[in-house]
Motif scaffolding. Sequence first.
Motif, short mmCIF file in Angstrom:
data_model
loop_
_atom_site.label_atom_id
_atom_site.label_comp_id
_atom_site.label_asym_id
_atom_site.label_seq_id
_atom_site.Cartn_x
_atom_site.Cartn_y
_atom_site.Cartn_z
N PRO A 278 52.12 0.83 70.01
CA PRO A 278 51.95 -0.63 69.98
C PRO A 278 53.11 -1.33 70.70
CG PRO A 278 51.50 0.30 67.82
CD PRO A 278 52.05 1.43 68.66
N GLY A 279 52.77 -2.37 71.43
CA GLY A 279 53.77 -3.12 72.18
C GLY A 279 54.00 -2.61 73.58
N ARG A 280 53.39 -1.50 73.95
CA ARG A 280 53.50 -0.95 75.31
C ARG A 280 52.22 -1.25 76.06
NH1 ARG A 280 58.92 -0.26 74.84
NH2 ARG A 280 59.29 0.53 72.72
N ARG A 281 52.33 -1.43 77.39
CA ARG A 281 51.18 -1.85 78.18
C ARG A 281 50.86 -0.84 79.27
NH1 ARG A 281 53.07 -6.25 80.60
NH2 ARG A 281 52.92 -5.68 82.79
N ASP B 15 46.73 -2.19 75.00
CA ASP B 15 47.00 -3.33 75.87
C ASP B 15 46.99 -2.82 77.31
OD1 ASP B 15 47.86 -5.63 77.13
OD2 ASP B 15 49.86 -5.64 76.23
N TRP B 16 46.07 -3.31 78.12
CA TRP B 16 46.00 -2.85 79.50
C TRP B 16 45.54 -4.00 80.41
CZ3 TRP B 16 41.23 -3.29 81.87
CH2 TRP B 16 40.11 -3.38 81.03
N ARG B 17 45.87 -3.85 81.69
CA ARG B 17 45.34 -4.77 82.69
C ARG B 17 45.20 -4.03 84.01
NH1 ARG B 17 48.24 -7.25 86.67
NH2 ARG B 17 50.50 -6.97 86.71
N LEU B 18 44.42 -4.62 84.90
CA LEU B 18 44.19 -4.04 86.22
C LEU B 18 44.87 -4.86 87.30
CD1 LEU B 18 40.44 -2.97 86.15
CD2 LEU B 18 42.35 -1.49 86.78
N GLU B 19 45.40 -4.18 88.29
CA GLU B 19 45.93 -4.81 89.50
C GLU B 19 45.06 -4.34 90.66
OE1 GLU B 19 47.17 -6.91 91.98
OE2 GLU B 19 48.65 -7.11 90.35
#
Length: 297
Positions: A193-196, A226-230
């Motif tokens: 938790p808290g890492r992306r 927690d994730w996102r795309l670039e």
Amino acid sequence: MTGPDVLHPRLPSPLREVTDDRFARHGIRLLLKRDDLIHPELVGNKWRKLAPNLAAAAGRPVVTFGGAYSNHLRATAAAGRLLGVPTIGVVRGQELAGRPLNPSLARCARDGMRLHFVDRSTYRRKAEPEAREAILRACGAEDAYVVPEGGSNAAAVRGCRALGEELGDVADVVAVACGTGGTLAGLAAGLSPGRRALGVAVLRGGFLAGDVRRLQERAFGGPRGDWRLEERFHFGGYARVPPELDAFAADFERRHGLPVERLYVAKMLYALTALAEEGAFPRGSTVAAVVTGRPFP
């Protein structure tokens, strides 16, 4: 077949810190997660995604899909040879049939994979039940175990969760190159938790976010981590390696003594250097880059 343990992975894969002024001047610590060292032939996320699928296949022939330069096809062919499992690769591009094989497909053939070429229209419909059944009939593989393009399914995503668990909380951001989204979906689920998790898309299209969400739903019953795309650093699409990217990769190799695979890893590393310059990571951040492959010899 005795299961995927016969493939003898080196786990957990090594974690190496490198000093790079392009990160250090912004107060960023850079780590390399050397998943390319897991296995001499089934490199990185390919091992993590294939191992649970090969176990599920239980010795049945394996059919999978890919383009003419697919790392996934090469890995599946190598796994089939190592385990004594027949493999069939459905290759996008009927116009390739009858031509001399490129080095990637030639390696698949040497490893015993039977190649079946289909036209691009049929290939685009491969997920539709009727189209898939027709492809399997044409291959003479109606009873085969089917692994999707890129190896990304629920089993693969659960296999990639271990990657995040190995990293735990050692980095604030963990970056990985994305083709089909399976590695990102599993990585994000395994991080503390808290890492992306940050996925760098290597192809155009803008559809990967939806694919990652669907894969997590199938693997875990809902969103995880927690994730996102670039999506700015695909350099024109899959397998596109313009001179700027090639020069960047060659420079990174000279700086750090690391062979840089061009189709995935180079784009991810390029993205991280650009994001560091843009101030995307706060000073004091630790960024881990997952090295998922190595150059094809």
